[in-house]
Enzyme design. Structure first.
Site, PDB file in Angstrom:
ATOM      1  N   ASP A   1      87.508 125.020  61.306  1.00  0.00           N
ATOM      2  CA  ASP A   1      88.695 125.404  60.159  1.00  0.00           C
ATOM      3  C   ASP A   1      88.055 125.726  58.958  1.00  0.00           C
ATOM      4  O   ASP A   1      88.973 126.129  58.268  1.00  0.00           O
ATOM      5  CB  ASP A   1      89.530 124.074  60.058  1.00  0.00           C
ATOM      6  CG  ASP A   1      90.382 123.884  61.321  1.00  0.00           C
ATOM      7  OD1 ASP A   1      90.557 124.920  62.324  1.00  0.00           O
ATOM      8  OD2 ASP A   1      90.769 122.607  61.473  1.00  0.00           O
TER       9      ASP A   1
ATOM     10  N   SER B   1      95.602 115.980  60.406  1.00  0.00           N
ATOM     11  CA  SER B   1      94.844 115.312  61.450  1.00  0.00           C
ATOM     12  C   SER B   1      94.892 113.737  61.746  1.00  0.00           C
ATOM     13  O   SER B   1      95.276 113.636  62.769  1.00  0.00           O
ATOM     14  CB  SER B   1      93.247 116.036  61.294  1.00  0.00           C
ATOM     15  OG  SER B   1      93.146 117.215  61.487  1.00  0.00           O
TER      16      SER B   1
END
Length: 419
Positions: free
Chosen positions: A292, A23
């Site tokens: 997630d 990310s």
């Protein structure tokens, strides 16, 4: 690649380094590409998502295919839209063509972008004609994907008027938006929340490169699961337990409730995961800010026999697979029949159905399915994981790290049915 997994024969003691945050790496790549004279930090995450994004940014091709990387699709849509003179067809895998991109395209068009659909409206592939964007004020539905918002924010410093972004609805994965703003600020942008649901970005270009990339807290999830199920000792040498910009660092607090303590050890405070003798008897958790992590939490609870109710899972249906349905399908193979009483809600009352054979788990083309199901081998030695190489999307070394921890991993070939 299909594999069969057996747990360590002895007390589990694992020591490892996690992959770097994909990310943060994705955001660093986009910001560097928008910053004159800047380059990406070294090292970056070595995984499919980062590779797809970097390959696109380094390419002069008129057709770009990002494969299964939703991050690359969303971030590059905004990136190409603000590149004067760019003319790009942006495409992906068959699954990517089923993942919505319409809210981001609509937002960019409102801000002056020239984007067309090359296929079904609302979905990739896209035809993007880059130009200078005036920017201005915009409202966007924040309940679908935080990546739409991060994509807009990262290109906003280059808009003529900057951007005033109003978020409607309850934002999902809000920590990822905060991560984006923190990295933008580090690189010289003038941006931030001006109210609970409003973000402002000034028309002030980036002036410096992103710093070091942290280890990936999302990739720590299967190791917390392993610790919870094994009561061994897991040491993670490169995980920052303090000051992380990653929202998934909440993992340590969540798994404290599932029997795992995270203790900084040594002069550098290296986190050591050890057994906590007082886990919660039931897990109720709002996953809106950490979707997630939901798969590892659900599988851990299932193996421990801990009833659970997880909410805030609306975004899981548009990931690499429909993760709620994938979990329901695979957990049935170990006798756990979860229910979905409302959209974005998953729960289990603790009841089990009989299991008559070792499960052969499908990963549904999703790296996080492989990561969350592998630790089941601690309770059910010899489980099979199909298409195990999907972990390359985020954690290519996962199976090697499992082997180093004492797990036995063998190739698996299904026996042909008798004629």
């Amino acid at each position: 690649m299909d594999i069969r997994i057996f747990p360590p024969e002895d007390f589990l003691e694992a020591r490892l380094c996690l992959p770097l945050s994909k990310s943060m790496s994705a955001r660093a790549a986009i910001i560097a590409a928008l910053t004159p004279g800047a380059s990406c930090p070294e090292p970056m995450a070595e995984c499919d998502d980062t590779a797809a994004l970097l390959a696109a940014l380094r390419s002069n091709a008129s057709e770009i295919n990002v494969g299964a990387s939703g991050t690359a699709m969303r971030f590059l849509t905004a990136y190409y839209a603000i590149q004067p003179g760019a003319a790009v067809k942006l495409d992906g895998s068959e699954r990517m063509r089923c993942r919505p991109i319409g809210p981001l395209v609509d937002a960019l068009r409102t801000l002056g972008a020239d984007i067309e659909y090359a296929g079904e409206a609302g979905y990739p592939p896209l035809l993007i004609h880059g130009k200078s964007l005036p920017g201005g004020k915009l409202s966007i539905d924040a309940t679908i994907s935080s990546q739409y918002i991060s994509a807009l924010l990262m290109v906003a410093p280059l808009m003529e008027q900057g951007l005033e972004l109003a978020l409607t609805g309850d934002p999902v994965s809000l920590p990822y938006i905060r991560m984006t703003l923190a990295m933008m600020t580090e690189c010289g942008a003038d941006c931030g929340f001006t109210g609970p649901d409003c973000i402002a970005v000034s028309p002030k270009p980036y002036s410096k490169a992103v710093g070091a990339i942290e280890a990936d807290w999302s990739a720590a999830a299967p190791w917390y699961e392993i610790e919870s199920l094994s009561a061994g000792v897991v040491t993670i040498d490169n995980l920052a337990t303090e000051g992380s910009v990653q929202g998934d660092s909440v993992l340590a607090h969540i798994f404290r409730r599932l029997g795992v303590d995270t203790t900084p050890c040594g002069d550098e405070g290296v986190p050591e995961l050890t057994a906590n003798p007082d886990p919660d008897a039931r897990m109720s958790l709002d996953c809106t800010e950490c979707p997630d992590l939901a798969q590892c939490i659900a599988v851990t609870c299932s193996m421990l026999g801990t009833p659970f109710r997880l909410t805030g899972l609306q975004t899981l249906s548009i990931k690499e697979t429909d993760r709620i349905e994938a979990l329901r399908s695979e957990l049935q193979k170990i006798g756990t029949c979860i229910s979905i009483p409302a959209p974005g809600v998953m729960e289990w009352n603790g009841g089990r159905a009989p299991v008559t054979e070792l499960p052969v788990f499908d990963t549904h083309g999703d790296h996080r399915m492989a990561l969350c199901l592998a630790p089941v081998a601690i309770y059910l030695p010899g489980i099979v994981i199909k298409d195990a190489d999907v972990v390359s999307k985020s954690y290519p070394a996962f199976w090697d790290d499992l082997r180093d921890a004492g797990f036995v991993i063998e190739p698996y070939e299904a026996e042909e049915a008798p004629q």
